[in-house]
Design an enzyme around this catalytic site. Structure first.
Site, mmCIF file in Angstrom:
data_model
loop_
_atom_site.group_PDB
_atom_site.id
_atom_site.type_symbol
_atom_site.label_atom_id
_atom_site.label_comp_id
_atom_site.label_asym_id
_atom_site.label_seq_id
_atom_site.Cartn_x
_atom_site.Cartn_y
_atom_site.Cartn_z
ATOM 1 N N GLY A 17 0.822 -1.204 0.000
ATOM 2 C CA GLY A 17 0.000 0.000 0.000
ATOM 3 C C GLY A 17 0.855 1.253 0.000
ATOM 4 C CB ILE A 156 -1.177 4.839 6.921
ATOM 5 C CG1 ILE A 156 -2.269 3.782 6.719
ATOM 6 C CG2 ILE A 156 -0.720 5.425 5.595
ATOM 7 C CD1 ILE A 156 -3.579 4.363 6.232
ATOM 8 C CG ASP A 157 -2.533 0.124 9.315
ATOM 9 O OD1 ASP A 157 -3.379 1.036 9.258
ATOM 10 O OD2 ASP A 157 -2.626 -0.924 8.655
ATOM 11 N N GLY A 566 12.246 31.216 15.418
ATOM 12 C CA GLY A 566 13.141 30.281 16.074
ATOM 13 C C GLY A 566 14.099 30.955 17.035
#
Length: 739
Positions: A17, A156-157, A566
């Protein structure tokens, strides 16, 4: 005459995927290889392109230009049944050898990586057979005796063992968080309940983390099935929250959720249970593949870039004797981990779930996953579980310094953790000025209900550092409100305030209480914390702006000079530059000199002469007092002549604003949880240490407050040790072929 040395070649492929950040990894692999004088090839459409042979394409520097901000994978991914068969893998080996490739960086999930490992183990057999058949020459067989494999996990999991994050997970969380935030506003308007289904067949990471980030009412994940009767418990909790004033209800369901008997819990079933228990309409939203798509976040771009570069270093260092490995992230550092062990542990989780060994499944996910479950269990309650205050003892919360996205989710978590243990919680307004001016409030459980999605600080902040008589008033009000511990959530002004309080403990006995410092500043310039709350949101705001600035070019040759915040820390400059492929980055740490600008001008001139269309220069706001944005623009405009023109942009306060990202929300909740647990334990034990919590190497950094001056540079007041400076050379090397 000596034989010519065989030129090293690296192939890179994406498989399985797609995941946002894969393109950044491909770009890093290709350019790192070229910068190390190694040929780079892309394997188009994964293993299918390798088997076909027509999908092996030699890459040059420009082949991966302009892809770092793209979702998906430009080199494609496809299922390949033929590669699952031995003959298919043998054919793939012949095609690789014909192109001189015996080193392969594979970006994909556990199936893709285990297939690559098997391919590597069979390589010697294939070489012998192909040579005997005459498919490859004996010289080629001798030149490529082994296949080196290094993997990058694209999933993505975030379900791979032995690594803290995988490519694409942060972006997927952003998609989910954005969607749920949008649904929540509709739900609140109509007193409505939504069921949101997210991906995760065997891993509840996306569901759990997004539930914490969005303040969801309930979550269902595979690793921790609910107890029997959970339907009534869920409805009862939502009812009581509604009665207490909550207007929206969101239930997040992982697609692989199940009950303790292993039966699937579908979003439709959850909808029916809610409608039955709540007596109102419930809507379902299935996010589906939208979670995979779109522009990758700054985190995914930078993590993928660093891992891709390290993969090339690792694969060139291998000598054929080491096992296949994965480049992962552990405690904010890239590390090589055994591929086989990682895949085996990853595949063990669904097996444990199938066997109903849920504790074992959570254990395999790691301590951080378990802690997130504990945090969510506390945050979703509609009332404290302990309704009796501990003898009127109070804990105070202060937000100090400049406002930072993520402060409010941190306060919300801290309030509920403390109240759940029975403490009274005092909110101090406008930084330490609230304790000086007696401007405080007492929290109740629901007063922080909707703070998860809010930017800035609802308590208000101030950069005022207390001195002299201020300290007397602070001590007086600590005694007045019976404050037994303080949590300070803020930046350098907050740390300096705590340091002043620490110095005067002998003068004011009221200061002999435990204090927890939680880092929150977009500057990311605090000691003991590698990622301050708010930094991720600021970085994503900058990257989104830079993407738009680059896209605004008409393609006729333009250089943009952009100033970012910054203070004296160049973190935002470097990381935004790396995430957008900036050609030049001027940090406060290195400063700006005429020689640097002369070299950069020459580099840009060479690039535009070779066809470059747009260039990006990022300048830290304090990089140099004299060589400001206007000076740099004028200098480069004059030198560019007709070759390129120059435009400037000062991003300003937009870097501090906006809703906090998922990362900042969850980090805020996690650090506040740890800090409040420490305060309560200290009160119970009667100890009075001052502690600063952060993610320095992934371990809470403690006892920093008393040593604060020793950890900062005298002139610029930034940490002496800054981990991110180690990747500065990498960002520049990948951006500029002429350096």
């Amino acid at each position: 005459m000596a034989e010519a040395e065989v030129r090293k070649c690296i192939g890179v492929m994406t498989s399985g995927g797609d995941a946002p950040g894969m393109n950044a990894a491909v770009r890093a692999v290709v350019r790192a290889a070229l910068s190390m004088n190694v040929d780079a090839y892309a394997i188009i459409d994964g293993y299918q392109g390798m088997v076909d042979g027509t999908g092996i394409k030699k890459m040059d520097w420009r082949s991966v230009s302009g892809i770092i901000n793209l979702g998906g994978t430009i080199i494609g991914t496809a299922r390949c049944q033929e590669f699952r068969e031995r003959e298919g893998r043998k054919k793939a080996a012949a095609n690789l050898i014909r192109n001189g490739i015996d080193r392969l960086v594979v970006i994909g999930g556990d199936g893709s990586l285990s297939g690559a490992n098997q391919f590597s183990l069979e390589w010697k057999e294939f070489i012998t057979e192909l040579s005997a058949e005459g498919t490859i020459s004996q010289a080629d067989a001798e030149a490529h005796p082994s296949l080196e494999i290094v993997g990058l996990v694209g999933s993505i999991d975030n379900d791979m063992a032995n690594t803290d994050m995988t490519i694409g997970a942060d972006t997927a969380l952003k998609r989910i968080t954005d969607a749920v935030d949008s649904l929540a506003s509709t739900a609140a308007s109509h007193h409505r309940t939504f069921v949101v289904e997210v991906m995760g067949r065997n891993c509840g990471y996306l569901a759990l983390i997004s539930a914490i980030a969005t303040g969801a009412s309930w979550v269902l994940i595979p690793e921790k099935p609910p107890k029997p009767g959970w339907e009534d418990t869920m409805c009862s909790l939502i009812k009581s929250a509604t009665e207490a004033g909550r207007r929206d209800s969101i239930v997040i369901v992982a697609e692989g959720a199940r009950d303790q008997e292993g039966n699937s819990i579908t979003s439709n079933y959850v909808k029916e249970a809610l409608e039955k228990g709540l007596k109102r309409d419930v809507r379902i939203t299935i996010l589906g593949h939208v979670q995979r798509g779109g522009t990758p976040t700054a985190f995914d771009r930078n993590m993928s870039t660093i891992m891709g570069y390290r993969a090339v270093e690792k694969i060139l260092a291998n000598d054929g004797s080491t096992e296949s490995s994965i480049i992962g992230i552990k405690r904010n550092r890239t590390t090589a981990i055994p591929l086989v062990d990682s895949v085996n542990k990853t595949r063990q989780v669904p097996e444990e779930i199938k066997k109903k060994n849920y504790d074992a499944a959570i254990e395999l996910r790691g301590a951080s996953f378990k802690r997130m479950i504990d945090i969510f269990s506390t945050l979703i309650q509609s009332v404290p579980s302990n309704e009796k205050p501990c003898d009127g003892r109070s804990l105070a919360i202060v937000t100090a310094g400049r406002p930072a996205p993520g402060m409010n989710p941190a306060v919300r978590a801290a309030v509920r953790v403390a109240m759940d243990a029975g403490y009274k919680v005092i909110g101090v307004k406008e930084g330490f000025c609230g304790l000086i001016n007696d401007d405080v409030c007492e929290f109740d459980w629901m007063s922080v209900e909707d703070w998860t999605r809010k930017g800035g600080s609802e308590l208000g902040t101030s950069r005022h550092v207390p001195k002299n008589s201020d300290l007397y008033m602070i001590a007086k009000n600590i005694e007045k409100y019976n404050i037994k511990g303080i949590m300070m959530i803020g930046g350098m002004a907050g740390y300096e305030s705590i340091y002043e309080i620490h110095k005067h403990r002998e003068v004011f006995p009221a200061f002999n209480i435990p204090i927890a410092c939680i880092p929150a500043t977009i500057n990311n310039d605090l000691p003991g914390s590698e990622h301050s709350i708010g930094t991720d949101t600021a970085l994503n705001s900058i990257v989104e702006a830079l993407d738009k600035i680059k896209e605004s070019s008409d393609g006729s040759g333009r250089t943009f000079v952009v100033e970012v915040m910054g203070r004296h820390c160049g973190y935002l400059t470097l990381m935004s530059g790396m995430a957008t492929g900036a050609e030049v980055m001027y940090t406060s740490e290195e400063g700006i000199t005429l020689d640097m600008m002369r070299n950069d001008l020459q580099m840009l001139t060479n690039g535009f002469n070779k066809g470059r269309k747009v260039a990006l220069i990022i300048r830290n706001e304090y990089a140099n007092k004299i060589y400001d944005v206007d000076f740099i623009c004028s200098l480069f405009e004059e030198a560019g002549g007709e070759l390129f023109d120059v435009r400037k942009s000062v991003l300003g306060p937009l870097q501090q604003g906006g809703l906090p990202t998922t990362y900042d929300r969850v980090q805020g909740a996690s650090l506040a949880y740890e800090g409040m647990k420490y305060l309560m334990e200290s009160v119970d034990k009667g100890t009075d240490d001052y502690m600063a919590f952060g993610l320095e190497g992934g371990v809470p950094a403690k006892n920093l407050v008393s040593d604060l001056p020793k950890m900062l540079t005298e002139k610029h007041h930034r940490p002496i040790d800054q981990w991110w400076t180690q990747v500065l050379h990498m960002a520049r090397e990948l951006a500029n072929p002429d350096r």
